[in-house]
Design a protein around this motif. Structure first.
Motif, mmCIF file in Angstrom:
data_model
loop_
_atom_site.group_PDB
_atom_site.id
_atom_site.type_symbol
_atom_site.label_atom_id
_atom_site.label_comp_id
_atom_site.label_asym_id
_atom_site.label_seq_id
_atom_site.Cartn_x
_atom_site.Cartn_y
_atom_site.Cartn_z
ATOM 1 N N UNK A 124 -8.440 60.902 -92.568
ATOM 2 C CA UNK A 124 -8.853 60.982 -91.162
ATOM 3 C C UNK A 124 -9.995 61.972 -90.985
ATOM 4 N N UNK A 125 -9.985 63.037 -91.766
ATOM 5 C CA UNK A 125 -11.066 64.015 -91.697
ATOM 6 C C UNK A 125 -12.361 63.448 -92.271
ATOM 7 N N UNK A 126 -12.260 62.739 -93.388
ATOM 8 C CA UNK A 126 -13.454 62.256 -94.080
ATOM 9 C C UNK A 126 -14.133 61.113 -93.339
ATOM 10 N N UNK A 127 -13.337 60.188 -92.808
ATOM 11 C CA UNK A 127 -13.900 58.984 -92.193
ATOM 12 C C UNK A 127 -13.446 58.895 -90.739
ATOM 13 N N UNK A 128 -14.382 59.053 -89.832
ATOM 14 C CA UNK A 128 -14.111 58.941 -88.398
ATOM 15 C C UNK A 128 -15.214 58.116 -87.751
ATOM 16 N N UNK A 129 -14.823 57.050 -87.069
ATOM 17 C CA UNK A 129 -15.788 56.188 -86.368
ATOM 18 C C UNK A 129 -16.874 55.661 -87.304
ATOM 19 N N UNK A 148 0.840 57.844 -85.774
ATOM 20 C CA UNK A 148 -0.495 57.421 -85.345
ATOM 21 C C UNK A 148 -1.538 57.704 -86.425
ATOM 22 N N UNK A 149 -1.470 58.891 -87.041
ATOM 23 C CA UNK A 149 -2.451 59.252 -88.076
ATOM 24 C C UNK A 149 -2.336 58.336 -89.285
ATOM 25 N N UNK A 150 -1.111 58.122 -89.753
ATOM 26 C CA UNK A 150 -0.916 57.279 -90.937
ATOM 27 C C UNK A 150 -1.270 55.825 -90.633
ATOM 28 N N UNK A 151 -0.943 55.357 -89.423
ATOM 29 C CA UNK A 151 -1.280 53.979 -89.045
ATOM 30 C C UNK A 151 -2.790 53.785 -88.978
ATOM 31 N N UNK A 152 -3.499 54.770 -88.413
ATOM 32 C CA UNK A 152 -4.953 54.651 -88.284
ATOM 33 C C UNK A 152 -5.653 54.665 -89.632
ATOM 34 N N UNK A 154 7.062 53.305 -93.320
ATOM 35 C CA UNK A 154 6.718 54.591 -92.722
ATOM 36 C C UNK A 154 6.245 54.436 -91.280
ATOM 37 N N UNK A 155 5.434 53.425 -91.022
ATOM 38 C CA UNK A 155 4.843 53.279 -89.699
ATOM 39 C C UNK A 155 5.600 52.304 -88.803
ATOM 40 N N UNK A 156 6.673 51.703 -89.298
ATOM 41 C CA UNK A 156 7.455 50.767 -88.474
ATOM 42 C C UNK A 156 8.380 51.559 -87.552
ATOM 43 N N UNK A 201 -0.349 64.382 -95.987
ATOM 44 C CA UNK A 201 -1.546 65.155 -96.305
ATOM 45 C C UNK A 201 -2.716 64.232 -96.629
ATOM 46 N N UNK A 202 -2.466 63.176 -97.385
ATOM 47 C CA UNK A 202 -3.540 62.245 -97.737
ATOM 48 C C UNK A 202 -4.067 61.516 -96.501
ATOM 49 N N UNK A 203 -3.162 61.205 -95.560
ATOM 50 C CA UNK A 203 -3.592 60.551 -94.321
ATOM 51 C C UNK A 203 -4.515 61.466 -93.520
ATOM 52 N N UNK A 204 -4.167 62.742 -93.436
ATOM 53 C CA UNK A 204 -5.008 63.684 -92.694
ATOM 54 C C UNK A 204 -6.341 63.905 -93.407
#
Length: 725
Positions: free
Chosen positions: A386-391, A162-166, A176-178, A380-383
């Motif tokens: 996700x931390x930097x850009x939200x909504x 979910x994190x990597x897909x988002x 990876x996400x399939x 790690x890069x996905x997280x």
């Protein structure tokens, strides 16, 4: 290629029938003789093709009887049910409870290796979900230990997907996400920790019971041991506990680190520390597990700590799910390398959790650039992204316009101005979000995307200028009573230019990390870097001056103002820091050009491309974006044509960089990253100054003198090494 409208062998010809239309009356002919003749007649490198031949389709086609390209070739079982029927995934794993526990630990070890292999870019279907127990969740319900572990494993994989897909940080690698319809979400997995905790408590009681003294054993007689061998009880209990606890804490990490606005970072950091402890315990238990097992000799890639082959796995079972491309032959990494991978991943996640959510955009960029030096893993890069850009907000809390206002050094009141609603400003916010996402990708993908978005930043500057003139009038004029609208416009335009040149400098520097430049091209690269860094220093200085309402000195070029740092106005430390890079780039440009002109070293020659063509290939994206204006290959040639080793200017460049770096130590004494960079700058400047002295003294009398450029002190700025051949 050979077009075989007819196959020829000697004088014999085999006619080829026209294509047979599909339908009820289809007739198939035996083509074996034709294929035999064609194979004997073809030479190496020749290819048979038809009118509708497509190379991509041919590369993606199945090759019958080829283990790597035929999805049905290497297969033990044709379905999960068939594998279970033949006993490939027994429950319990053995009627002997000791063997049962050992096999469960082997499954856990192998799943860890599969998970690391998946994180490295392989298909989920061929790694983690090669485990038959995960494919049939209901079958493990009678085995609490295995069932709880499978639940938390599925839940963890689902959270990571979910994190990597988002965030879409997986770049070109879509595998990876399939999920291929795998049972990644199963009812009850959201409560996986409850069951895992219960099993952990049971094993902890069994461990305490086996360690109890004789006097206390009467009290613990009602506790059933884990298995039948008292001598192995303590070791096996410890091995299981560290496995279960690692899995529990890692699940907490991936769930807490992605909580909105960084609210779970502190908790995630605590669980990361626990993960390190349990991972160390798993590594320490490997000797015990190996001593009580009978590992197969000669295994090249042991995926378990014991060295035994785990039961309940079949990596070929899901190979048909790898469409649309042919099945990939994968190799699961070893358990030892998997443990090392998770240590590295946890260290990277710990750095993310320790980040202070700097609201200043410049500080954020520095953090991301420093973080990328670790070559972080995809998860790690996905997280991080996700931390930097939200909504659509920075850290999910700061609007993009307020970030721009703060970055361009505007007063706090500016962030609520109506100018943020005009279309070019909205587009600028989108570009900023895109930039942050690009910076979180791997460096090769990052460099390509940075080069492509340069034009967008140049275009948005023009659009902003036109829109601001329409809204606020003449924004070039400055006065003491200018309104807030004009101030916002001028600050933002300067900041956009500065940011554009920062992207350009990052684009050029990443070329060194990716080893894209040959030594013969260093001269042109450093020349272009020098120009870009000069412009970056100018724009950064203009932003600082505009913020402090310091009028620019008239009658002087901006470049002179930057390079004459300190004569009439003391430049800020940030500008002087950039000046160090400017001096190094200029000194290396002149040094390489002088070696080319006087000693014919590092001449950009080759059988395929001229130097002009290489110049265009390396800097095409910069030239398209006109960064800066009026730069061309011919201006590079003109600038470097008269460089000589006797020219004292290059010495002054290295000496200037060294001097400023020493002076800046006090300004950045509390910034370890800047201090480390200053040390690197001093080393490059000092070594190049010494090298220049040696070349000047000995070059004329010693023909065997050779000069090599190495990156032993700095990743982007080369150090000259003088040797005798």
């Amino acid at each position: 290629m050979v077009d075989v409208s007819e196959a020829v062998k000697g004088d014999s010809k085999v006619p080829i029938c026209p294509s047979i239309p599909s339908g009820e009356q289809t007739v198939w002919a035996n083509a074996s003789s034709l294929l035999h003749l064609a194979c004997n007649d073809l030479r190496d490198g020749e290819l048979i093709y038809g009118e509708n031949f497509n190379l991509f389709a041919a590369m993606s086609a199945l090759e019958i009887m080829d283990p790597k390209m035929d999805s049905g070739m290497v297969r033990t079982y044709y379905s999960v049910d068939e594998a279970i029927e033949y006993g490939a995934a027994p429950i319990p794993l053995s009627l002997d409870k000791t063997v049962d526990v050992q096999r469960i630990i082997d499954i856990m070890d192998h799943l860890l290796a599969c998970e690391a292999t998946w994180h490295k870019g392989c298909s989920l279907a061929q790694t983690v979900f090669s485990c038959l127990y995960l494919l049939r969740p209901d079958r493990t319900s009678s085995h609490a230990l295995l069932h709880s572990y499978c639940r938390v494993m599925r839940a963890t994989c689902n959270a990571v997907v979910c994190t990597v897909s988002d965030t879409r940080t997986n770049e070109e690698e879509d595998l990876f996400t399939m999920t291929h319809g795998l049972p990644l979400k199963v009812d009850g997995d959201d409560k996986c920790l409850t069951m895992l905790h219960a099993v952990e408590e049971t094993i902890a009681r069994q461990l305490r019971a086996c360690k109890a003294t004789l006097s206390k054993k009467r009290v613990t007689e009602d506790i059933e041991p884990l298995q039948n061998n008292p001598d192995l009880e303590e070791g096996l209990c410890k091995s299981l506990l560290c496995q279960l606890r690692f899995r529990k804490h890692f699940y907490h990490v991936v769930m807490n680190i992605k909580r909105p606005q960084g609210r779970g970072l502190e908790l995630a950091k605590k669980h990361i520390a626990c993960c390190f402890e349990e991972l160390d315990s798993m590594i320490k238990s490997a000797d015990f597990l190996r001593s009580i097992s009978a590992p197969e000799d000669g295994m090249k890639n042991e995926t378990t700590a014991s060295g035994c082959q785990p039961v309940g796995f079949d990596s070929t079972l899901n190979s048909r799910l790898s469409a649309p491309t042919p099945p990939r032959a994968i190799e699961t990494i070893s358990w030892k390398k998997a443990a090392e991978y998770f240590q590295k991943l946890l260290h990277e996640l710990e750095i993310i959790c320790s980040y202070n959510l700097d609201p200043v955009f410049e500080g954020l960029l520095r953090f991301v650039v420093e973080f990328q030096k670790l070559r972080p893993e995809l998860v790690a890069r996905a997280h991080l992204q996700h931390l930097l850009v939200q909504d659509g907000k920075l850290y999910g809390r700061d609007s993009v316009f307020s970030v721009i206002c703060k970055a361009s050094l505007l007063p706090e009141v500016a962030k609520n101005h109506d100018i943020q609603k005009i279309e070019p400003v909205v587009q600028l916010g989108q570009l900023l979000i895109t930039l942050l996402r690009v910076l979180c990708t791997n460096i090769s993908w990052q460099r390509r995307k940075l080069g492509k978005i340069l034009q967008d930043w140049r275009i948005i500057h023009v659009q902003l200028e036109l829109a601001f003139r329409k809204e606020c009038g003449d924004i070039s004029a400055t006065s003491s009573n200018e309104n807030i609208c004009m101030k916002i416009c001028r600050h933002i335009l300067i900041w956009v230019e500065e940011q554009t040149y920062w992207i350009a400098s990052r684009f050029l520097m990443l070329g060194f990390e990716l080893d894209l430049y040959s030594p013969g091209e260093y001269c042109m690269v450093y020349w272009y870097m020098y120009i870009i860094l000069i412009k970056l220093a100018e724009k950064t200085h203009m932003r600082a001056m505009t913020s402090n309402d310091i009028s620019k000195k008239k009658g002087k070029k901006k470049r002179d103002l930057v390079k004459e740092g300190g004569k009439d106005y003391q430049l800020p430390p940030a500008i002087l820091f950039l000046q160090c890079h400017v001096y190094l780039a200029e000194g290396l440009t002149m040094m390489l050009a002088a070696l080319r002109n006087e000693r014919q070293m590092y001449v950009s020659t080759g059988p395929f491309n001229t130097e002009h063509e290489r110049f265009v290939q390396h800097f095409e994206l910069l030239l398209k974006a006109c960064l800066p204006d009026h730069v061309s290959y011919y201006s590079f040639v003109e600038t470097t044509a008269h460089a000589h080793l006797s020219n004292t200017a290059m010495y002054n460049c290295f000496k200037g960089a060294q001097r400023i770096a020493k002076e800046l130590r006090s300004s950045f004494s509390n910034d370890p990253d800047k201090m480390a960079e200053l040390r690197r700058i001093e080393q490059v400047a000092e070594h190049n100054s010494v090298a220049l002295g040696l070349i000047s003294r000995l070059g004329a009398v010693d023909a065997s003198l050779k000069v090599q450029f190495e990156f032993s002190h700095h990743p982007f700025f080369a150090t000259a090494v003088v040797k005798r051949s």
